[in-house]
Design a protein around this motif. Structure first.
Motif, PDB file in Angstrom:
ATOM      1  N   ASN A 181      -2.532  10.104  16.552  1.00 38.90           N
ATOM      2  CA  ASN A 181      -1.837  10.564  15.219  1.00 38.90           C
ATOM      3  C   ASN A 181      -2.120  11.655  14.576  1.00 38.90           C
ATOM      4  OD1 ASN A 181      -0.498   7.919  15.707  1.00 38.90           O
ATOM      5  ND2 ASN A 181      -2.135   6.751  14.650  1.00 38.90           N
ATOM      6  N   GLN A 182      -3.433  12.099  14.464  1.00 37.11           N
ATOM      7  CA  GLN A 182      -3.845  13.424  14.000  1.00 37.11           C
ATOM      8  C   GLN A 182      -3.059  14.381  14.731  1.00 37.11           C
ATOM      9  OE1 GLN A 182      -7.875  13.954  13.715  1.00 37.11           O
ATOM     10  NE2 GLN A 182      -8.329  12.319  11.981  1.00 37.11           N
ATOM     11  N   PHE A 183      -3.076  14.360  16.147  1.00 35.15           N
ATOM     12  CA  PHE A 183      -2.262  15.550  16.757  1.00 35.15           C
ATOM     13  C   PHE A 183      -0.934  15.701  16.412  1.00 35.15           C
ATOM     14  CE2 PHE A 183      -0.320  16.663  20.951  1.00 35.15           C
ATOM     15  CZ  PHE A 183      -0.652  18.085  21.035  1.00 35.15           C
ATOM     16  N   HIS A 184      -0.224  14.752  16.297  1.00 34.02           N
ATOM     17  CA  HIS A 184       1.361  14.524  15.901  1.00 34.02           C
ATOM     18  C   HIS A 184       1.220  15.075  14.543  1.00 34.02           C
ATOM     19  CE1 HIS A 184       2.580  12.776  19.607  1.00 34.02           C
ATOM     20  NE2 HIS A 184       2.109  11.479  19.280  1.00 34.02           N
ATOM     21  N   SER A 185       0.270  14.857  13.502  1.00 36.90           N
ATOM     22  CA  SER A 185       0.367  15.563  12.212  1.00 36.90           C
ATOM     23  C   SER A 185       0.184  16.993  12.395  1.00 36.90           C
ATOM     24  CB  SER A 185      -0.524  14.843  11.296  1.00 36.90           C
ATOM     25  OG  SER A 185      -0.701  15.569  10.132  1.00 36.90           O
ATOM     26  N   LEU A 186      -0.784  17.458  13.212  1.00 30.83           N
ATOM     27  CA  LEU A 186      -0.874  18.959  13.561  1.00 30.83           C
ATOM     28  C   LEU A 186       0.268  19.461  13.919  1.00 30.83           C
ATOM     29  CD1 LEU A 186      -2.754  21.538  13.978  1.00 30.83           C
ATOM     30  CD2 LEU A 186      -3.448  20.539  16.145  1.00 30.83           C
ATOM     31  N   LEU A 187       1.021  19.048  14.984  1.00 26.31           N
ATOM     32  CA  LEU A 187       2.087  19.452  15.699  1.00 26.31           C
ATOM     33  C   LEU A 187       3.196  19.660  14.473  1.00 26.31           C
ATOM     34  CD1 LEU A 187       2.692  17.958  18.928  1.00 26.31           C
ATOM     35  CD2 LEU A 187       1.792  20.118  18.690  1.00 26.31           C
ATOM     36  N   SER A 188       3.256  18.606  13.690  1.00 27.85           N
ATOM     37  CA  SER A 188       4.361  18.802  12.559  1.00 27.85           C
ATOM     38  C   SER A 188       4.215  19.739  11.570  1.00 27.85           C
ATOM     39  CB  SER A 188       4.396  17.319  11.907  1.00 27.85           C
ATOM     40  OG  SER A 188       3.058  17.279  11.100  1.00 27.85           O
ATOM     41  N   SER A 189       2.882  20.195  11.384  1.00 29.67           N
ATOM     42  CA  SER A 189       2.655  21.181  10.388  1.00 29.67           C
ATOM     43  C   SER A 189       2.653  22.605  11.008  1.00 29.67           C
ATOM     44  CB  SER A 189       1.102  21.120   9.795  1.00 29.67           C
ATOM     45  OG  SER A 189       0.209  21.116  11.089  1.00 29.67           O
ATOM     46  N   LEU A 190       3.026  22.599  12.463  1.00 28.41           N
ATOM     47  CA  LEU A 190       3.019  24.008  13.032  1.00 28.41           C
ATOM     48  C   LEU A 190       4.404  24.327  13.126  1.00 28.41           C
ATOM     49  CD1 LEU A 190       0.573  23.580  16.055  1.00 28.41           C
ATOM     50  CD2 LEU A 190       0.061  24.557  13.715  1.00 28.41           C
ATOM     51  N   ARG A 191       4.596  25.712  13.110  1.00 30.13           N
ATOM     52  CA  ARG A 191       5.925  26.542  13.363  1.00 30.13           C
ATOM     53  C   ARG A 191       5.853  27.204  14.559  1.00 30.13           C
ATOM     54  NH1 ARG A 191       3.729  29.233   9.234  1.00 30.13           N
ATOM     55  NH2 ARG A 191       3.278  31.350   9.457  1.00 30.13           N
ATOM     56  N   PRO A 192       7.044  27.260  15.548  1.00 33.67           N
ATOM     57  CA  PRO A 192       6.842  27.852  16.761  1.00 33.67           C
ATOM     58  C   PRO A 192       7.182  29.367  16.576  1.00 33.67           C
ATOM     59  CG  PRO A 192       9.039  26.765  16.451  1.00 33.67           C
ATOM     60  CD  PRO A 192       8.139  26.476  15.206  1.00 33.67           C
ATOM     61  N   LEU A 193       6.381  30.124  17.618  1.00 33.49           N
ATOM     62  CA  LEU A 193       6.511  31.622  17.592  1.00 33.49           C
ATOM     63  C   LEU A 193       8.049  31.899  17.813  1.00 33.49           C
ATOM     64  CD1 LEU A 193       3.255  32.661  19.589  1.00 33.49           C
ATOM     65  CD2 LEU A 193       3.687  32.096  17.053  1.00 33.49           C
ATOM     66  N   VAL A 194       8.336  33.037  17.195  1.00 35.26           N
ATOM     67  CA  VAL A 194       9.708  33.707  17.137  1.00 35.26           C
ATOM     68  C   VAL A 194       9.974  35.012  17.855  1.00 35.26           C
ATOM     69  CG1 VAL A 194      10.848  31.935  15.575  1.00 35.26           C
ATOM     70  CG2 VAL A 194       9.684  34.251  14.760  1.00 35.26           C
ATOM     71  N   ASN A 195       8.687  35.570  17.880  1.00 37.73           N
ATOM     72  CA  ASN A 195       8.692  37.041  18.372  1.00 37.73           C
ATOM     73  C   ASN A 195       7.635  37.459  19.354  1.00 37.73           C
ATOM     74  OD1 ASN A 195       8.667  39.953  18.140  1.00 37.73           O
ATOM     75  ND2 ASN A 195       8.724  40.263  15.945  1.00 37.73           N
ATOM     76  N   ARG A 196       8.071  37.870  20.331  1.00 37.37           N
ATOM     77  CA  ARG A 196       7.153  38.030  21.538  1.00 37.37           C
ATOM     78  C   ARG A 196       6.688  39.485  21.401  1.00 37.37           C
ATOM     79  NH1 ARG A 196      10.060  36.179  27.184  1.00 37.37           N
ATOM     80  NH2 ARG A 196      10.336  33.996  26.658  1.00 37.37           N
ATOM     81  N   THR A 197       7.260  40.414  20.825  1.00 35.93           N
ATOM     82  CA  THR A 197       6.637  41.715  20.849  1.00 35.93           C
ATOM     83  C   THR A 197       5.921  42.240  19.612  1.00 35.93           C
ATOM     84  OG1 THR A 197       8.961  42.454  20.305  1.00 35.93           O
ATOM     85  CG2 THR A 197       8.529  42.448  22.448  1.00 35.93           C
ATOM     86  N   GLY A 198       6.157  41.605  18.405  1.00 33.01           N
ATOM     87  CA  GLY A 198       5.714  42.182  17.330  1.00 33.01           C
ATOM     88  C   GLY A 198       4.072  41.724  17.298  1.00 33.01           C
ATOM     89  N   MET A 199       3.445  42.606  16.493  1.00 34.24           N
ATOM     90  CA  MET A 199       2.186  42.431  16.399  1.00 34.24           C
ATOM     91  C   MET A 199       1.453  41.834  15.142  1.00 34.24           C
ATOM     92  SD  MET A 199       0.875  43.710  18.823  1.00 34.24           S
ATOM     93  CE  MET A 199      -1.159  44.058  18.524  1.00 34.24           C
TER      94      MET A 199
END
Length: 387
Positions: free
Chosen positions: A318-336
């Motif tokens: 349940n904590q892990f699902h809460s962690l996943l819900s607070s994350l946003r996926p990466l959208v940029n492969r090349t940027g620093m």
């Protein structure tokens, strides 16, 4: 000079954990050779300077040059100065108005600054200046003179008290020798006008704000050559009311996630994930992994991939699902990845924003001022000129 170091003809000065060797430093038209006190180094310096004269058609002014040594015998120094046909110097010395090699904790290091402030008052000795005029001079002159010193050295408390003594005496009594009563404590005078103060800059907070620039530059370039000499832990102090004020004011802007630690760095609105999910952090197999190591790209989509020391229990999932819900996926492969200064809407660091942040923290810590903030703000609504 670099070639001479490569051929081991010139022995520079080595220090630091990585055996960093420095043989010379340059700024504008000034050159500083740094090396061991050996006759071979003196010959190399003289040969390089002579080669420079022959190649450029310019001449080195040896009368404006000097030779300085640290823990070097007087016999060698006299011989070296005569060999190079230059004068002898001593440490500490003044360069661009700053004492180099001096102990900033000693009052004698700051004495030239105090003398400058006193001399500035003597210039105004025969002029009558109203309270409003003295306030303007205090902000524009007396508070501006120490800026250069404060940008590079931390002001000791004893020096700060001496400067405040000069400023307070001028504000309430002008340049007269008569002793005047200070009707308001200095901390209140240094508050912004909207909070009941006179808007005089507190030099302790100014000093902290200017030194914070070095800590910010160190974040931007942690591998800089000068970083070994900076003790950024001294940026803070009593005026900040919180030694973690800088860390709580910066965050990471994530692009490819290769330079941001997933658990340890602040890159989410709620702060470091190790503090929000301490139990999951203790179960992670990669507590110091970067964000880029915590997932994979499948086509153009990013998917998180976590590894744990053991299988998670139901309540841990349940904590892990809460962690996943607070994350946003990466959208940029090349940027620093980059650092962001939270107090500024654009994320741009400035000493002005640091000063405003610390003044606000100090006013919040003073409950009396904070409770009467709306009343005190009415004091300066008058349109009459200051007299």
């Amino acid at each position: 000079m670099n070639r001479a170091v490569e051929l081991q003809r010139f022995n520079g000065f080595s220090f630091g954990g990585d055996d960093l060797v420095i043989s010379h430093l340059q700024y504008a038209d000034d050159t500083l050779f740094i090396g061991e006190a050996t006759t071979e180094n003196l010959w190399v310096i003289k040969a390089i300077l002579r080669a420079f004269e022959m190649a450029s058609g310019l001449r080195v002014n040896f009368h404006k040059s000097c030779l300085m040594g640290v823990n070097v015998s007087n016999e060698f120094m006299n011989m070296g100065a005569e060999f190079l046909n230059c004068r002898l110097g001593s440490v500490p010395f003044k360069y661009l108005g700053l004492p180099v090699g001096a102990n900033p904790r000693r009052l004698v290091t700051w004495q030239p600054l105090l003398n400058t402030l006193q001399n500035k008052l003597s210039v105004w000795g025969n002029r009558y200046v109203s309270l409003g005029g003295r306030l303007i001079l205090l902000n524009s002159v007396l508070s501006a003179i120490p800026i250069f010193f404060l940008s590079y050295m931390k002001m000791p408390v004893i020096v700060w008290k001496e400067v405040v003594k000069i400023q307070r005496k001028f504000l309430w009594g002008g340049v007269s020798d008569r002793k005047r009563i200070s009707w308001v404590k200095w901390e209140t005078i240094c508050l912004p006008k909207r909070e009941g103060g006179l808007g005089v800059r507190d030099l302790r907070i100014v000093n902290t704000s200017l030194l914070a620039k070095w800590r910010w530059r160190l974040l931007q370039n942690e591998d800089a050559m000068w970083s070994w000499s900076c003790d950024v832990r001294s940026v803070g102090g009593e005026v900040a009311q919180n030694l973690n004020w800088f860390s709580s004011s910066v965050s990471r802007t994530v692009s490819n996630g290769r330079n941001t630690r997933f658990w340890l760095d602040k890159w989410t609105p709620d702060g470091p994930l190790m503090l929000k999910f301490p139990h999951l952090f203790s179960l992670s197999r990669s507590p110091e992994a970067t964000i880029g190591d915590m997932g994979n790209w499948l086509g153009e989509a990013w998917f998180w991939d976590f590894t744990w020391r053991r299988n998670l229990f139901v309540w841990e999932e349940n904590q892990f699902h809460s962690l996943l819900s607070s994350l946003r996926p990466l959208v940029n492969r090349t940027g620093m990845d980059s650092w962001r200064w939270e107090p500024d809407p654009e994320g741009v660091f400035s000493a002005r924003s640091v000063y405003s942040l610390l003044v606000h923290r100090w006013s919040l810590a003073n409950l009396t001022i904070h409770q009467h903030k709306e009343v005190l703000a009415l004091v300066w609504t008058s349109k009459a000129p200051m007299k």
